[in-house]
Write an enzyme that holds these catalytic residues in place. Structure first.
Site, mmCIF file in Angstrom:
data_model
loop_
_atom_site.group_PDB
_atom_site.id
_atom_site.type_symbol
_atom_site.label_atom_id
_atom_site.label_comp_id
_atom_site.label_asym_id
_atom_site.label_seq_id
_atom_site.Cartn_x
_atom_site.Cartn_y
_atom_site.Cartn_z
ATOM 1 N N GLY A 40 0.830 -1.189 0.000
ATOM 2 C CA GLY A 40 0.000 0.000 0.000
ATOM 3 C C GLY A 40 0.866 1.240 0.000
ATOM 4 C CG ASP A 95 -6.602 -1.830 -7.481
ATOM 5 O OD1 ASP A 95 -7.417 -2.437 -8.209
ATOM 6 O OD2 ASP A 95 -5.749 -2.423 -6.792
#
Length: 496
Positions: A14, A238
């Protein structure tokens, strides 16, 4: 100048970044990166979501130190996985990883109650065991007490948004990936879920990308030193953010969002739910500004990450860059695998599985790391090309170029070999398409950018892609024929 903070949670890692938009260009500064390491307990593979959230807060604090003031914050993540929240707003259990075997085992049972063609016609989503509907079907059939204890189901980015600002919603682009959403009605396919005994009371309201949710809670604002920042629901899947960040030059161009997965597709104005699309197992995922993404999932660079992990356990540490250099020096087009073969679905001894697939298909077994990685990268390039051919056949579109974005855009070998295999130019970049797309939609929510088209013009002005022209196409055409033969053979059974 608008200042934006983007949280991007991938299946491997991340990151948190700060974006600055001056009205013409969008600049991105990464302020925190962290690993995403799943945990297996008593046979179940879970995400360590509290550890991830702590890193999100640390990253937002770093954003405050970098920028001083942030106008808005948005989160995107991988798709399909979810958390359950009880009536007190507490996490019922850690979210289950999409590679946990339970949902694959449940797939046949779900399809007995809702036939595959009906499920596809209603949702437009490819049939894959990782899909949310199969995890929910498994939980319902097992009488999992977590469903009874829960009041709300939140997909991963929706959960982080809930913890940041208290909004309990599901964002459209991610909701569409679950195979629980009906694009014909624009809402949850509640009747299908009820046939699986899934409690539809858990499903929250769906909001569109670009929706302002709420300001940061007081507690989070105190923890991060961010004041008056608005949390925005962007394209929280995403891939949705990554494709929003593609500066397309020509209509009908192919995108490849290359990372853990390679998502190979076309941007379309409406779902393509036809006999041909079903036969090809193409998926229709929601996008920004009324668009959809017609695509197919290809198991991507996760294969190399798994190889690295196994080699490290054997005491052989290899950086990703070193492996790419070794692959470049290895003999070309010696051995090919189908990246989507079921043998490669689960974590395990990936180098051994690559060798076993090659032996199973009568090919030379790659032994050293360079040969294994070259086999994987060349196979990914050929799978990209094969998928592009399928998309062209189903839609009648003749793509003229390919945009590769995401981490794979910096992989010269993957980009060059994709151009060679597909016989089409590749434009590599932006590498940070997901962050740029996330920030673009934040800017739209703040009124700084008027449309997706205008936002892409901003990205085009901000980033220069690297171009790869196809070469040695005759050699790769022969490889495509060998690849098609290997893919057509029965699935390899591997227990490693």
């Amino acid at each position: 100048m608008a200042t934006l903070a983007a949280v991007d949670l991938g299946a491997q890692s991340g990151r948190v970044a700060v974006g600055r938009f001056d009205g013409e260009r969008l600049g991105v500064t990464e302020v925190h990166r962290f690993p995403n390491v799943p945990v297996r307990t008593r046979g179940t593979l879970n995400w360590d979501i509290l550890r991830l959230y702590q890193d999100v807060l640390y990253g937002l604090g770093a954003a405050a130190r970098e920028a001083g003031h942030v106008d808005s914050i948005a989160v995107d993540s991988w798709a399909v996985d979810f958390a359950l929240i009880d009536s007190k707003g507490r996490l019922v259990q850690n979210p289950v990883h999409y590679r946990d075997p339970r949902r694959a085992h449940a797939m046949d049972g779900v399809l007995m109650r809702v036939p595959a063609r009906e499920l596809y016609d209603r949702t437009g989503i490819q049939l894959m065991p990782i899909n949310t509907v199969f995890e929910l079907g498994a939980m319902a059939s097992e009488g999992d007490p977590a469903l009874d204890a829960a009041e709300t189901l939140l997909l991963i980015p929706d959960l982080v948004n809930y913890w940041l600002c208290g909004a309990s919603t599901s964002e459209f682009t991610n909701a569409t990936t679950t195979q629980c959403f009906d694009p014909h009605t624009g809402g949850w396919a509640t009747d299908l879920l009820e046939r699986l005994d899934v409690p539809t009371r858990l499903l929250p309201d769906i909001v569109q990308p670009g929706t302002k949710l709420a300001p940061l809670s007081h507690a989070v604002a105190d923890d991060t030193m961010l004041r008056n920042a608005e949390v925005v629901a962007v394209a929280t899947h995403d891939t949705g953010s990554a494709v929003a960040g593609v500066p397309f030059r020509q209509p009908g161009s192919v995108f490849i969002s290359a990372g853990t997965w390679s998502l190979v597709g076309l941007e379309v104005q409406a779902p393509v739910i036809t006999d041909a699309a079903f036969a090809a197992n193409l998926t229709n995922e929601g996008g920004v500004d009324g668009t959809f993404r017609l695509l197919r999932n290809v198991t991507g660079l996760w294969l190399i990450h798994e190889c690295r992990r196994v080699w490290a356990q054997e005491g052989k540490e290899h950086s990703f860059d070193k492996l790419i250099a070794l692959a470049k020096d290895a003999p070309g087009l010696q051995s090919l695998i189908d990246p989507n073969d079921a043998a490669f679905n689960d974590p395990g001894d990936m180098p051994a599985r690559v060798r076993a697939f090659c032996a199973h298909t009568g090919q030379t077994e790659p032994v050293d790391p360079g040969a294994v990685v070259r086999c994987i990268l060349e196979s990914l390039a050929l799978k990209h090309a094969q998928t592009i051919d399928v998309l062209a056949s189903v839609t009648g579109v003749s793509p003229r170029e390919i945009h590769v974005v995401g981490g794979g855009a910096r992989n010269e070998l993957l980009c060059r070999w994709t151009a060679d295999a597909a016989g089409l130019p590749v434009l590599a970049g932006p590498e940070e398409a997901t962050l740029l797309g996330n920030m673009l939609v934040q800017a739209m929510a703040l009124g700084e950018i008027s449309s997706l088209a205008e936002g892409r013009e901003v990205i085009s002005a901000s980033v220069v892609p690297t171009a790869y022209e196809p070469q040695e196409t005759s050699k790769w055409q022969e490889a495509k024929e060998r690849f098609a033969e290997a893919v057509a053979l029965p699935t390899l059974e591997v227990g490693a």
